[in-house]
Design a protein around this motif. Structure first.
Motif, PDB file in Angstrom:
ATOM      1  N   ILE A  91       2.304  -1.531  -8.253  1.00 53.34           N
ATOM      2  CA  ILE A  91       2.468  -0.528  -7.200  1.00 53.34           C
ATOM      3  C   ILE A  91       1.161   0.230  -7.142  1.00 53.34           C
TER       4      ILE A  91
ATOM      5  N   ASN B  77      12.202   1.932 -12.127  1.00 53.65           N
ATOM      6  CA  ASN B  77      10.876   1.498 -12.522  1.00 53.65           C
ATOM      7  C   ASN B  77      10.319   2.320 -13.675  1.00 53.65           C
TER       8      ASN B  77
ATOM      9  N   MET C 176       8.182   5.258  -4.707  1.00 47.74           N
ATOM     10  CA  MET C 176       8.868   4.409  -5.663  1.00 47.74           C
ATOM     11  C   MET C 176       9.920   5.217  -6.417  1.00 47.74           C
TER      12      MET C 176
ATOM     13  N   GLU D 270       6.685   9.921  -7.653  1.00 48.95           N
ATOM     14  CA  GLU D 270       7.630   9.134  -6.863  1.00 48.95           C
ATOM     15  C   GLU D 270       7.335   9.269  -5.373  1.00 48.95           C
TER      16      GLU D 270
END
Length: 319
Positions: free
Chosen positions: A46, A62, A135, A130
């Motif tokens: 990512i 994650n 994510m 985040e």
């Protein structure tokens, strides 16, 4: 001005023991278990962060693999007050500033049939990461988990292989790797951090190896002898552990090598102040090697032997 949000490593230092909790295990549902001592875990990138899927308290999400973090870090957003018992606050030292965290005690951390007992973790609000990375971030896996394994970070296959080691650093799994180890270098384990002797041109320097750094970092206090190998291109915004921001100069760093055989092509690098990071490590740092390092070198980390081993990328015969 071109801007990009960057996540850099978190450096946590224990200051107090927490009271025991009774949490459920952490599992990695996509891990391929080779035997009781070895597992392969696929990861995704990512931006430039190595991210694996894990499950904790029946929540899937994650986790970032970060060799620059001292411990397991849980995101306060996903592990709120209902999991808290009386605990003591600890301080963290990041590149930009300090961040508040509290400490939790995990009786068991499980990777399928792997099990780690009496594992500490820190809890901190990671919601700003985040948001910017778009994510679901459960936490960060650092040194306290990785140190018991030989860790093979393979950007070619997008997987991490964990092989349990004994007190001397020898693998408990007698089988070797499928591909040949071509080079190796020693490093110094400073507190929880990997510090490697690095040459930039002919200048000897101390660099930390940090898989959580999206770009390499060069201390802004370096002399002109080193900075002449840095070619600037734009300015960017750096985000620290507690969401503090700073503008930095970004470009490419040339002539980096660890030995006569282990050298690198130009690497994306930012110029920043590493004083706080040096304090956390207990050693004067000249720079940080992050994603750019692992993108060029398939790397095996053995914390107990204080060794890095390298496996070559396959030759590309395409014109």
């Amino acid at each position: 001005m071109s801007r990009l949000w960057i996540l850099i490593a978190f450096f946590f230092v224990y200051q107090a023991k927490a009271n025991p909790l009774n949490p459920g295990p952490i599992t990695f549902p996509k891990a391929e278990i080779l035997n009781e001592n070895t597992a392969r875990i696929p990861f995704k990138l990512i931006d430039h962060l190595i991210v694996v899927e894990a499950e904790l308290y029946n929540k899937k999400g994650n986790f970032i693999i970060d060799t620059g973090s001292e411990t397991l870090i849980l995101n306060k957003v996903h592990f709120p007050n209902q999991y808290r018992q009386p605990e003591k606050f600890v301080k963290s030292s990041g590149v930009l500033d300090n961040a508040n965290a509290y400490e939790k005690y995990l009786e068991e951390f499980i990777l399928k049939n792997f099990s780690l007992k009496n594992t500490n973790s820190h809890v901190i609000d990671l919601s700003h990461i985040e948001k910017r990375k778009k994510m679901n971030l459960m936490g960060i896996i650092g040194y306290s988990i990785l140190k018991d394994y030989e860790v093979f970070v393979d950007m070619h296959l997008n997987q991490i292989t964990l092989s349990r080691i004994d007190k001397k650093g020898d693998k408990l799994d007698p089988r070797g790797y499928l591909e040949k180890i071509t080079d190796s270098i020693e490093f110094k384990l400073q507190n929880h951090s990997i510090v490697v002797n690095t040459l930039v041109g002919d200048e000897k320097m101390n660099f930390a190896l940090d898989s959580g750094a999206e770009f390499n970092q060069l201390n802004n206090q370096q002399s002109k002898k080193v900075l002449k190998y840095f070619v600037p291109s734009k300015r960017m915004v750096l985000v620290g552990a507690s969401d503090k921001k700073a503008e930095v100069l970004a470009g490419k760093l040339y002539r980096v090598k660890l030995s006569d055989k282990v050298y690198f092509g130009p690497m994306n690098t930012i110029i920043t102040n590493l004083n706080r990071m040096s304090e956390a490590f207990g050693v004067n740092l000249d720079g940080v090697l992050g994603y750019e390092f692992f993108a060029q070198k398939r790397t095996i980390i053995n914390y107990r032997k204080e060794m890095l081993y390298f496996i070559e990328y396959p030759i590309n015969f395409q014109n």
